[in-house]
Design a protein around this motif. Structure first.
Motif, mmCIF file in Angstrom:
data_model
loop_
_atom_site.group_PDB
_atom_site.id
_atom_site.type_symbol
_atom_site.label_atom_id
_atom_site.label_comp_id
_atom_site.label_asym_id
_atom_site.label_seq_id
_atom_site.Cartn_x
_atom_site.Cartn_y
_atom_site.Cartn_z
ATOM 1 N N GLY A 65 -0.804 10.406 -1.659
ATOM 2 C CA GLY A 65 -0.095 11.305 -2.554
ATOM 3 C C GLY A 65 1.003 10.633 -3.357
ATOM 4 O O GLY A 65 1.544 11.231 -4.294
ATOM 5 N N GLU A 66 1.328 9.415 -3.030
ATOM 6 C CA GLU A 66 2.368 8.678 -3.751
ATOM 7 C C GLU A 66 1.784 8.068 -5.017
ATOM 8 O O GLU A 66 0.677 7.526 -5.024
ATOM 9 C CB GLU A 66 2.948 7.580 -2.857
ATOM 10 C CG GLU A 66 4.079 6.783 -3.500
ATOM 11 C CD GLU A 66 4.583 5.665 -2.594
ATOM 12 O OE1 GLU A 66 5.399 4.856 -3.063
ATOM 13 O OE2 GLU A 66 4.142 5.599 -1.424
ATOM 14 N N THR A 67 2.521 8.160 -6.111
ATOM 15 C CA THR A 67 2.071 7.616 -7.387
ATOM 16 C C THR A 67 2.229 6.099 -7.407
ATOM 17 O O THR A 67 3.216 5.565 -6.896
ATOM 18 C CB THR A 67 2.883 8.225 -8.543
ATOM 19 O OG1 THR A 67 2.764 9.648 -8.505
ATOM 20 C CG2 THR A 67 2.389 7.711 -9.893
ATOM 21 N N ASP A 68 1.236 5.409 -7.971
ATOM 22 C CA ASP A 68 1.362 3.961 -8.143
ATOM 23 C C ASP A 68 2.643 3.647 -8.917
ATOM 24 O O ASP A 68 2.955 4.310 -9.918
ATOM 25 C CB ASP A 68 0.161 3.408 -8.916
ATOM 26 C CG ASP A 68 -1.127 3.485 -8.109
ATOM 27 O OD1 ASP A 68 -1.055 3.721 -6.893
ATOM 28 O OD2 ASP A 68 -2.197 3.310 -8.711
ATOM 29 N N ARG A 69 3.350 2.622 -8.459
ATOM 30 C CA ARG A 69 4.641 2.321 -9.086
ATOM 31 C C ARG A 69 4.874 0.812 -9.110
ATOM 32 O O ARG A 69 4.675 0.123 -8.113
ATOM 33 C CB ARG A 69 5.767 3.009 -8.307
ATOM 34 C CG ARG A 69 7.146 2.891 -8.943
ATOM 35 C CD ARG A 69 8.096 3.903 -8.310
ATOM 36 N NE ARG A 69 8.369 3.595 -6.916
ATOM 37 C CZ ARG A 69 9.468 2.968 -6.487
ATOM 38 N NH1 ARG A 69 10.381 2.583 -7.365
ATOM 39 N NH2 ARG A 69 9.665 2.746 -5.205
ATOM 40 N N ARG A 73 0.855 -1.194 0.000
ATOM 41 C CA ARG A 73 0.000 0.000 0.000
ATOM 42 C C ARG A 73 0.888 1.240 0.000
ATOM 43 O O ARG A 73 1.749 1.402 0.867
ATOM 44 C CB ARG A 73 -0.903 -0.003 1.231
ATOM 45 C CG ARG A 73 -1.859 1.176 1.326
ATOM 46 C CD ARG A 73 -2.941 1.124 0.254
ATOM 47 N NE ARG A 73 -3.818 -0.022 0.391
ATOM 48 C CZ ARG A 73 -4.934 -0.012 1.120
ATOM 49 N NH1 ARG A 73 -5.288 1.077 1.787
ATOM 50 N NH2 ARG A 73 -5.704 -1.073 1.187
ATOM 51 N N CYS A 74 0.700 2.100 -0.988
ATOM 52 C CA CYS A 74 1.512 3.309 -1.057
ATOM 53 C C CYS A 74 0.943 4.387 -0.131
ATOM 54 O O CYS A 74 -0.196 4.314 0.324
ATOM 55 C CB CYS A 74 1.611 3.824 -2.482
ATOM 56 S SG CYS A 74 0.059 4.385 -3.198
ATOM 57 N N GLN A 75 1.759 5.396 0.142
ATOM 58 C CA GLN A 75 1.372 6.482 1.033
ATOM 59 C C GLN A 75 0.464 7.479 0.308
ATOM 60 O O GLN A 75 0.490 7.566 -0.922
ATOM 61 C CB GLN A 75 2.612 7.206 1.558
ATOM 62 C CG GLN A 75 3.548 6.308 2.367
ATOM 63 C CD GLN A 75 2.872 5.723 3.583
ATOM 64 O OE1 GLN A 75 2.158 6.425 4.310
ATOM 65 N NE2 GLN A 75 3.076 4.425 3.815
ATOM 66 N N ARG A 123 3.623 -0.926 -5.689
ATOM 67 C CA ARG A 123 3.200 -0.018 -4.626
ATOM 68 C C ARG A 123 2.021 0.779 -5.167
ATOM 69 O O ARG A 123 2.148 1.501 -6.170
ATOM 70 C CB ARG A 123 4.348 0.913 -4.213
ATOM 71 C CG ARG A 123 5.455 0.199 -3.448
ATOM 72 C CD ARG A 123 6.500 1.160 -2.916
ATOM 73 N NE ARG A 123 5.924 2.203 -2.076
ATOM 74 C CZ ARG A 123 5.594 2.037 -0.800
ATOM 75 N NH1 ARG A 123 5.782 0.869 -0.212
ATOM 76 N NH2 ARG A 123 5.082 3.033 -0.092
ATOM 77 N N CYS A 124 0.876 0.630 -4.519
ATOM 78 C CA CYS A 124 -0.326 1.186 -5.120
ATOM 79 C C CYS A 124 -1.426 1.360 -4.093
ATOM 80 O O CYS A 124 -1.326 0.936 -2.945
ATOM 81 C CB CYS A 124 -0.820 0.261 -6.231
ATOM 82 S SG CYS A 124 -1.404 -1.342 -5.596
ATOM 83 N N THR A 125 -2.474 2.015 -4.543
ATOM 84 C CA THR A 125 -3.765 1.965 -3.877
ATOM 85 C C THR A 125 -4.649 1.077 -4.743
ATOM 86 O O THR A 125 -4.410 0.942 -5.947
ATOM 87 C CB THR A 125 -4.385 3.369 -3.762
ATOM 88 O OG1 THR A 125 -4.415 3.966 -5.073
ATOM 89 C CG2 THR A 125 -3.564 4.242 -2.829
#
Length: 268
Positions: A183-187, A179-181, A234-236
Motif C-alpha cells: 500500500g505504500e507508494t514508490d518513493r 522494499r516498500c510496505q 523505496r519501491c516494489t
C-alpha cells in the motif's frame, strides 16, 4: 598461474582448481606474473573459511577466497569492491545496492526492458570501483576534493544472472533500493546526511582487517561521498519503480536532454 586485468590492475592468479580460470576467461591477458602488479593464491584454510555451511564446492570457494584477496589488495590502487549492480546509460554509471531478496535484479531487468540497447549492465553484483585522478572537468572539482572521478569496472564476479561485461563507466550516482510496505507508494529521495550515507556504504564494501587498508577504504568512501550523488528508492519491483529511478538519472544529467527512445517505453 594466469594473469588478469581488473580495473586497470594486472593480477597474477595461482589457482588449485580450473573453475577460477574459466570464470575469468574474459579478463585474462597475455602477461607474465613478473609483469603483474601483485599475485594472489589461497590456502586450504582460506578456501574452507568461505564455506561455513558446506554448501559449496572447494573450487567455487577458492574463487571467492581469491577475489577477497584481490579486492583487499586493490585498496593499494585506490580501488575497492562495491556490492551493487552497476548499469551504464548515456555514458554514465548508476549503481543499485540492496539487501538480498529486495528486488535489485528485478529492478535492473526493468531498465533493460525499458531502454533496450541504450542501457548496459557493467556488473550485476560485485564490480570494482576505482578513483581515477584527473578524470572529469576542473569545474566538477570542489575546493576540498582532488580532481578526478570514480569509475566502475566489470569483473568476472557478476552474480547468479551472469550480467556483466569487461567494460567500465564513470560512476554518477548510487541508489539504495528498499522494499516498500504493501500500500505504500514508490518513493525516490536524495540522501544528504553524510552519516547515513557512510553507514549504508559500509554494508556494501569489504572492510579489511589490516588497519592501514581499513583506513584507506574509509578514505575512499569519504571521497566517494564528495563525488557521487546518493538516493534511496523505496519501491516494489514494478515499472513504476523504474520511472522513479529514471528520474534520478535525469536529475543527474541536467545538462543533457535524456529521453526514452521512441518505442522503448514500457507498458504499464
Amino acid at each position: 598461474m594466469f594473469c588478469v586485468k581488473l580495473a586497470g590492475v594486472l593480477v597474477a592468479v595461482e589457482a588449485r582448481y580450473a573453475f577460477t580460470e574459466r570464470l575469468c576467461v574474459d579478463y585474462i591477458v597475455d602477461a607474465s606474473p613478473s609483469e603483474c602488479d601483485f599475485a594472489v593464491s589461497a590456502t586450504p584454510e582460506e578456501i574452507a573459511a568461505e564455506n561455513d555451511d558446506d554448501a559449496f564446492s572447494p573450487a567455487y570457494c577458492e574463487s571467492l577466497a581469491l577475489y577477497r584477496k584481490i579486492c583487499t589488495r586493490m585498496l593499494e590502487y585506490d580501488a575497492f569492491l562495491f556490492h551493487a549492480a552497476v548499469i551504464s546509460h548515456a555514458g554514465r554509471g548508476f549503481a543499485f545496492a540492496a539487501k538480498s531478496g529486495t528486488g535489485k535484479s528485478t529492478h535492473i531487468a526493468q531498465w533493460m526492458r525499458a531502454l533496450g540497447d541504450n542501457v548496459a549492465v557493467v556488473n550485476g553484483d560485485k564490480p570494482i570501483v576505482r578513483w581515477q585522478s584527473g578524470e572529469g572537468s576542473a569545474a566538477d572539482a570542489c575546493d576540498d576534493q582532488p580532481s578526478g572521478a570514480f569509475v566502475a569496472y566489470g569483473t568476472p564476479y557478476n552474480g547468479k544472472e551472469g550480467w556483466g561485461q569487461n567494460a567500465s563507466v564513470p560512476l554518477r550516482a548510487v541508489c539504495f533500493i528498499e522494499r516498500c510496505q504493501p500500500g505504500e507508494t514508490d518513493r525516490l529521495f536524495r540522501l544528504e546526511d553524510d552519516r547515513e550515507i557512510i553507514a549504508r556504504l559500509a554494508n556494501q564494501v569489504l572492510l579489511p582487517k589490516d588497519p592501514v587498508l581499513a583506513l584507506r577504504q574509509l578514505e575512499l568512501l569519504d571521497r566517494l561521498m564528495g563525488n557521487v550523488s546518493f538516493y534511496v528508492l523505496r519501491c516494489t519491483p514494478t515499472p513504476a519503480a523504474f520511472d522513479a529511478a529514471y528520474q534520478m538519472a535525469l536529475c543527474d544529467n541536467e545538462s543533457e536532454s535524456l529521453r526514452l527512445t521512441e518505442g522503448s517505453k514500457h507498458e504499464d
